[in-house]
Design an enzyme around this catalytic site. Structure first.
Site, short mmCIF file in Angstrom:
data_model
loop_
_atom_site.label_atom_id
_atom_site.label_comp_id
_atom_site.label_asym_id
_atom_site.label_seq_id
_atom_site.Cartn_x
_atom_site.Cartn_y
_atom_site.Cartn_z
N GLY A 8 -10.06 10.96 -2.10
CA GLY A 8 -10.18 9.54 -2.45
C GLY A 8 -11.60 9.04 -2.31
N GLY A 12 -13.19 2.60 -2.57
CA GLY A 12 -12.66 1.95 -1.38
C GLY A 12 -13.01 2.64 -0.07
N ILE A 13 -11.98 2.88 0.73
CA ILE A 13 -12.18 3.43 2.07
C ILE A 13 -12.78 4.84 2.00
CG2 ILE A 13 -10.95 4.16 4.17
CD1 ILE A 13 -8.94 1.84 3.60
N ASP A 32 -11.51 13.63 -5.81
CA ASP A 32 -10.84 12.47 -6.43
C ASP A 32 -10.43 12.85 -7.85
OD1 ASP A 32 -10.09 9.70 -7.16
OD2 ASP A 32 -11.26 9.14 -5.41
N ASP A 41 -6.20 16.22 -9.58
CA ASP A 41 -5.10 15.26 -9.50
C ASP A 41 -4.16 15.67 -8.36
OD1 ASP A 41 -2.94 13.64 -9.78
OD2 ASP A 41 -2.52 14.17 -11.87
N LEU A 42 -4.21 14.92 -7.28
CA LEU A 42 -3.42 15.29 -6.10
C LEU A 42 -1.94 14.92 -6.24
CD1 LEU A 42 -5.96 14.26 -3.31
CD2 LEU A 42 -5.56 16.54 -4.27
N GLY A 71 -4.89 7.65 -2.00
CA GLY A 71 -3.55 7.07 -1.92
C GLY A 71 -3.35 6.07 -3.04
N TYR A 153 6.13 3.26 -0.56
CA TYR A 153 4.82 3.21 0.11
C TYR A 153 4.98 3.30 1.63
CZ TYR A 153 0.10 1.76 1.37
OH TYR A 153 -1.17 1.73 1.90
N LYS A 157 3.93 6.44 4.18
CA LYS A 157 2.95 6.28 5.25
C LYS A 157 3.57 6.59 6.62
CE LYS A 157 -0.72 5.22 2.90
NZ LYS A 157 -1.92 6.08 2.94
P1 NAI Z 1 -8.68 2.69 -3.58
O1 NAI Z 1 -7.78 2.51 -4.74
O2 NAI Z 1 -9.95 1.95 -3.55
O3 NAI Z 1 -9.00 4.25 -3.37
C1 NAI Z 1 -8.02 5.22 -3.47
C2 NAI Z 1 -8.62 6.46 -4.08
O4 NAI Z 1 -7.58 7.46 -4.17
C3 NAI Z 1 -9.15 6.23 -5.51
O5 NAI Z 1 -10.48 6.71 -5.62
C4 NAI Z 1 -8.19 7.01 -6.36
O6 NAI Z 1 -8.77 7.55 -7.55
C5 NAI Z 1 -7.73 8.11 -5.40
N1 NAI Z 1 -6.49 8.69 -5.90
C6 NAI Z 1 -5.35 8.03 -6.23
N2 NAI Z 1 -4.49 8.87 -6.80
C7 NAI Z 1 -5.07 10.09 -6.83
C8 NAI Z 1 -4.68 11.35 -7.31
N3 NAI Z 1 -3.51 11.53 -7.95
N4 NAI Z 1 -5.53 12.39 -7.17
C9 NAI Z 1 -6.74 12.22 -6.57
N5 NAI Z 1 -7.17 11.04 -6.10
C10 NAI Z 1 -6.35 9.99 -6.24
O7 NAI Z 1 -7.80 2.35 -2.31
P2 NAI Z 1 -8.14 2.23 -0.75
O8 NAI Z 1 -7.69 0.91 -0.33
O9 NAI Z 1 -9.51 2.69 -0.46
O10 NAI Z 1 -7.09 3.28 -0.15
C11 NAI Z 1 -7.47 4.40 0.64
C12 NAI Z 1 -6.30 4.71 1.56
O11 NAI Z 1 -6.15 3.63 2.47
C13 NAI Z 1 -4.97 4.87 0.85
O12 NAI Z 1 -4.28 5.97 1.40
C14 NAI Z 1 -4.25 3.57 1.16
O13 NAI Z 1 -2.85 3.72 1.16
C15 NAI Z 1 -4.78 3.28 2.55
N6 NAI Z 1 -4.65 1.89 2.97
C16 NAI Z 1 -5.31 0.91 2.30
C17 NAI Z 1 -5.17 -0.40 2.70
C18 NAI Z 1 -5.86 -1.53 2.01
O14 NAI Z 1 -5.53 -2.71 2.28
N7 NAI Z 1 -6.82 -1.27 1.14
C19 NAI Z 1 -4.29 -0.76 3.83
C20 NAI Z 1 -3.68 0.37 4.48
C21 NAI Z 1 -3.86 1.64 4.04
#
Ligand code: NAI
Length: 255
Positions: A8, A12-13, A32, A41-42, A71, A153, A157
């Protein structure tokens, strides 16, 4: 120079974690769907296998850290995809890269969970035993039939957090530390999509942490970097809420 793989990493994170670790002197192998060192593609078994092979090739079979951030949130078009990425996209990589981690002198592994793991009775969801038993087909069928992305979801988690804790004894003996960081609301594209969603937007907007705001990705990344560092050498099997107090607000007597 420690070598750390981050899923990822493009957003984001995961992007913030990659930057903080790079700044701290790690060589980061980002994974990613696109715009990463390893584009894979995970959500599919073939994509996960390709990611593992490519990471092993880029790290010469020895890895010091693995951080699973990739995620999908509740706005994913398919509840099954949430399960595939958030659970199997983590556990398959952890299992596949474990031999490479064992070769490091001080390996550390970290999974990004969520405060959602402790909500909506996720621990009692029928999905959880299917996930913990690696029944991807059964879990996908259940997720698609129920059609409730927020349940998929929170179950994904909860299960991925339980997976990490179940590994603690085995991994501790192998010298691999494993921890979970459970963020609350963090300002990322995933969070923005939930806020903009007509089904979930109002609830997400009203679920405000005691600290009065959402976090930013760097506030998560700094904790991750600490947990991956030698300064955290006795921290193992833990779940750390980085959520502005959300979990304490909802479950003050559960810890
Ligand atoms: P984001 O959408 O900014 O980043 C998620 C990344 O995962 C993206 O770069 C996306 O391309 C990648 N991804 C998604 N599906 C994929 C796949 N099939 N294969 C490879 N990569 C894939 O989201 P964020 O917020 O940075 O999320 C990061 C983690 O933090 C996630 O696991 C999310 O569930 C968790 N999280 C986020 C919260 C929030 O409020 N943003 C709260 C709690 C947990």
């Amino acid at each position: 120079m420690p070598v750390t793989a981050v899923t990822g990493s493009a957003s984001g994170i995961g992007a913030a974690v990659s930057k903080v670790l790079s700044d701290a002197g790690h060589r980061v192998i980002g994974i990613d769907r696109a715009n990463a060192d390893v584009n894979a593609d995970l959500s599919t078994p073939a994509g996960r296998d390709a990611a593992i092979s490519e990471v092993l090739s880029q790290c010469d079979g020895k890895l010091d850290g693995l951080i699973c951030c990739a995620g999908l949130g509740v706005t994913s078009p398919d509840s099954g995809l949430i399960i595939s990425v958030n659970y199997f996209g983590v556990t398959t990589l952890v299992d596949g890269l474990q031999p490479a981690l064992e070769k490091s002198e001080a390996p550390a592994l970290l999974i990004i969970g969520s405060v959602a793991a402790n909500q909506q009775l996720a621990n009692q969801d029928a999905m959880v035993p299917l996930l913990l038993n690696c029944d991807e087909a059964g879990a996908l069928e259940l997720a698609r039939n129920s059609g409730q992305p927020h349940i998929a979801y929170s179950a994904s988690k909860y299960a991925v957090t339980a997976f990490a804790r179940q590994k603690a004894v085995e991994y501790g003996r192998k010298g691999i530390r494993i921890n979970v960081v459970a963020p609350g609301a963090v300002e990322t594209p995933l969070h923005k999509a939930s806020l903009d969603d007509p089904r979930f937007g109002e609830a997400v907007k009203n679920f405000v942490a005691p600290i009065g705001r959402a976090g930013n990705p760097e506030e998560i990344a700094d904790v991750v970097a600490f947990l991956q560092s030698e300064k955290a050498s006795f921290i193992h099997g833990g779940v750390f809420f980085v959520d502005g107090g959300m979990d304490a607000m909802v479950r003050s007597q559960a810890f």
